[in-house]
Each structure stands twice: as C-alpha cells, then as structure tokens.
Design a protein around this motif. Structure first.
Motif: not given
Length: 479
Positions: A204-207, A227, A290, A293-294
């Motif tokens: 995950l990136c933003n999470i 987040l 978001l 990817n997420d």
C-alpha cells in the motif's frame, strides 16, 4: 421413558440451588480468560490459567476430586467409579470481547430479564457449570451410576484445541462423551474448519494502517484505517461518508482516520452479519484521491470480502447435509506495507479439504492476494448405526414436549476430536414457558457477540435434560 422419581428429585434440587450455582458461574465470568501470551504453567495466558484453576477449585469446594494439568492447559474432575467412563467436555477460555457492550462490561456479569449477561456466560462457562450441577444432582439425589464421570475443562477451545490434544496424548478417551457447547437434542456431525491468512502481493502507498479484529471466528465488526493526510482526500472522504452512520472520519492534522462499524456474528452463522473491513475497503476503493495502486488493492479486497458464502474466495459449495460453505473475515492488518486478511471457512464433508484449498488459493492469486498461513481441520459425522441420537431425541421430546431432529453443526466443538461424542445445548426454550425471553438489539446477545447472554430458566432446564442423558448413556454402555 425417563425415571419420574428421579426427575422430581432433579427439579427440586434445581429449585433449591439456583442462587448458589449462579454465584459460582459469575465468579468464572469475572475472569477475562481470553488467550494471551504464554507463561509458566499458563500455555494460553495467565487469565486462561486462572479461570481453569478456579473451575477446578469450584468442583473441589463441593467435594469432587480432580487434577489440574497446568502445563497442558486443562483440568479433570471426577465423580463415581466403574470401568466404563462417561466424558463431559467444556472450556473456560472465551473469545475477545468487542467494544460495544450496552448492558454491562464484558467481565462484570449481571442478570437482566431472566438472562445472565457477560463474556463466556454461554460459550462456554455454562458447560462447566452444567457439569457441576450434574455431579451434585447425582450425589445429592442418590441417583446411582455404574460408570464414572470425568469432566474435561479446557482453556484453548477457541484458538486451536491444543489443550485437548494434550489430554488425548495423556488420558484414555471416554466410552461416550457429551459436549455441552452446541444445540439440543444433539449434534451428530460438524463441518470442516479451514483457517487462513492471505496478503496482497503489492504494498500500500497512501494507507498507513488498516486494522481490526482479534479472532478468526467472529465476523469483523470494527476497523480503523489510517491514511496519509491531504486536503483533497479529506474533502472527498467527508463527502463520501456524509449521512452514513457506519463511518466515522477525523483528522489530527498529520493523518486521516476512517473507522467503520459492522455487525458481528459467530463465523459459523454469518447470516445477518456485516463485515466492517468490507465497508471500509468498498468505500475507499471509490476514492479518487487515493493512488491507483491502493484503489486496486482495496477493490480486490472488497470483492474478496463481499460474500460470506465462498463467492469472494472462488468456491461456493452446498453440502446436502451440512448446507452452504461459509467464509468469514475476522481480522485485518497491514504487515510490511501489505494488506492482510484472515478467513474462517466452514464446509461439509462432500467437499474435500484439498479442493477447497487449491481452488481458493487460485482465486485469491488471480485477485492479487497470496495465502501465507493455513490450518485445516476436516469435519466428521457420527456412525449412522449409533443408537445414541434416537435415545437423546426421545429424552428431549419427553421433557421439552417438542420433537427436534438431530443437528449437523457449522460450529466446531471438542466433539470433532473425540470418538462417540455428542455436542448438546446448555439452554432450551420450551414452547409452553410463561416468562418472556429477553430480546437484544441486533448484533448483541449471541455467543461471540457483545452482551453475550444465556437464559437462566432455559439453562436449568438443560441441566435437567443433561442429567437424564447421562443416566440413559450409563445404562446403554453398561448393557
């Protein structure tokens, strides 16, 4: 036919001893016996060991001998003598409590409207107390047995049954056993139980975090998602959650936190439940602020979590005897940046464990998730030629006035590891009773829900039935 003289004595004993028995019961409920870190002579945690010791001491206080196998996590109590052995199997450990109790705190038992409320009140400290009542009734009412009784009290039933494995390694199995942890008149089989964890292939990136749940076998009802903060994300989520009471959103200036609330139920009976991880994943997968990817990971997760009957994991199955396969998510976490989901699957014996594993792993892999842990316990069915189920059904009908068919269980009890073992109930609601049964709000009152409760009149009626079950079983195995 049940012995009418014995039955009158049993009912009189119950009337004379209810308050004392309930007091013992409450003492057990007060111990927060949720599995925790292993310690010396406490393989499943100090509180589990404490509850086990107290249960054994309660039997001893009433004059019944027993042994505490502290290093193995179980206790045995005994009554009577004889070559044949009748086993009673119960457990003192409980599932995690959840955070939405209304009527009391989880380990502060109370009586409301004829029900005893507290974690473990039904599952399964009621089974321990039922065995205590049985011992006392047989002794105080001078009801003779040719067999000896042995009560196994475990402390790891909810999380793997390692306690029972130790018992079976060290002790001789009973000739017949009752497991008061299910339904009346008796269970004659149980579904297989497949537990596994899967994780997303991508990070995950933003999470930052996605967390909730403490056990495989409870539908996840509360999650919290952290987040990375951005004004665009805050504004979009504010709009998406508006007028949706199942969501809570707040910011501390550095990160956003989204909370989702569902409805918990036991994993074996997910009808009417609502998975909180699904709610959060479905909402966030639509959030354009978001990264892609997420969103992709959460969209796949929402798809996996969308069905409690196998659709999300790529395998549905309807067993002619046991009914539909169930697949329930109980826990979620982020590990090394990857989203991890737990599952509890229950399946009938016409589906092979190998087929379930192969097909579900293939479906999950196609959705971007891989299985990282698995444990599979096949189910069982009692010999169709056994005389016991008919005998128990007859006794139940004579006492309750209602003929019920034998049960094939979705839940898992100690019976699945024993021979000639029958799971039974710890309460019965008779049709002709005058007192109303306490009603609970949705998501409350069940054995793995908040405000777990048991009807007290129904419990003592179950003790009466259990006593006649044991009398009949004693006659049967000593023919």
């Amino acid at each position: 036919m049940i012995n009418k003289t014995y039955d009158e004595k049993i009912q009189q004993w119950i009337n004379d001893n209810k308050d004392r028995i309930i007091s013992y019961w409450c003492d057990l409920i007060k111990i927060p016996s949720v599995k925790s870190e292993k310690a010396e002579n406490a393989p499943f945690g100090l509180n589990c060991a404490k509850a086990l010791s107290l249960a054994k001491d309660i039997f001893a206080a009433e004059g019944f001998t027993g042994d505490l196998y502290a290093e193995s996590g179980y206790a045995l109590t005994n009554y009577g003598s004889g070559e044949k052995k009748i086993g009673l199997f119960s457990h003192s450990d409980v599932v995690p409590v959840g955070g939405d109790w209304i009527f009391t705190k989880p380990f502060e038992p109370v009586i409301r409207e004829g029900s005893l409320i507290g974690r473990g009140a039904e599952d399964n400290k009621s089974g321990i107390i039922a065995a205590l009542c049985l011992y006392e009734i047989l002794r105080d009412c001078n009801i003779p047995l040719k067999s000896r009784l042995e009560t196994f009290i475990g402390s790891d039933e909810e999380c793997g049954m390692e306690d029972l494995k130790e018992y079976l390694r060290m002790q001789n199995m009973p000739d017949i056993s009752f497991v008061p942890d299910a339904d009346f008149p008796c269970s004659v089989g149980e579904k297989g139980i497949y537990h596994f964890w899967c994780e997303s292939k991508n990070e995950l990136c933003n999470i930052l975090d996605f967390a909730g749940g403490e056990a495989f076998n409870i539908v996840l009802d509360n999650v919290s998602v952290a987040l990375r903060m951005s004004d665009a994300l805050l504004n979009e989520l504010t709009a998406l959650t508006e007028n949706k009471p199942e969501f809570t959103l707040f910011s501390d200036g550095e990160k956003l936190t989204l909370k989702a609330k569902g409805i918990a139920k036991h994993a074996s009976i997910p009808e009417g439940s609502l998975n909180a991880a699904y709610l959060a994943a479905e909402l966030l997968s639509k959030c354009r602020s978001l990264c892609e990817n997420d969103r992709n990971i959460l969209s796949a997760a929402a798809n996996i979590l969308s069905c409690s009957f196998g659709g999300g994991i790529g395998i549905t199955h309807d067993d002619p005897n046991f009914g539909r396969l169930t697949s329930v998510n109980g826990m979620v976490k982020v590990t090394d940046g990857k989203l991890c989901l737990s599952f509890d699957c229950r399946y009938g014996d016409t589906l092979s464990p190998e087929t379930l594993e192969i097909r579900s792993e293939k479906a999950l892999n196609n959705k971007g998730f891989i299985v990282t842990y698995k444990s599979n316990s096949p189910g069982f069915a009692i010999d169709k030629n056994s005389k016991v189920p008919d005998m128990l059904e007859d006794i139940y009908e004579e006492i309750s006035g209602e003929r019920l068919g034998r049960v094939l269980m979705a839940g898992g009890t100690y019976a699945r590891r024993l021979k000639n073992a029958f799971s039974i109930g710890t309460y019965v609601i008779k049709r002709d009773r005058s007192a109303p049964v306490m009603k609970m709000p949705e998501g409350h009152g069940g054995p793995h829900q908040c405000d777990e409760r048991i009807d007290l009149e129904g419990f003592f009626e179950a003790v009466r039935i259990l006593t006649h079950y044991v009398i009949a079983a004693d006659e049967l195995i000593n023919e």
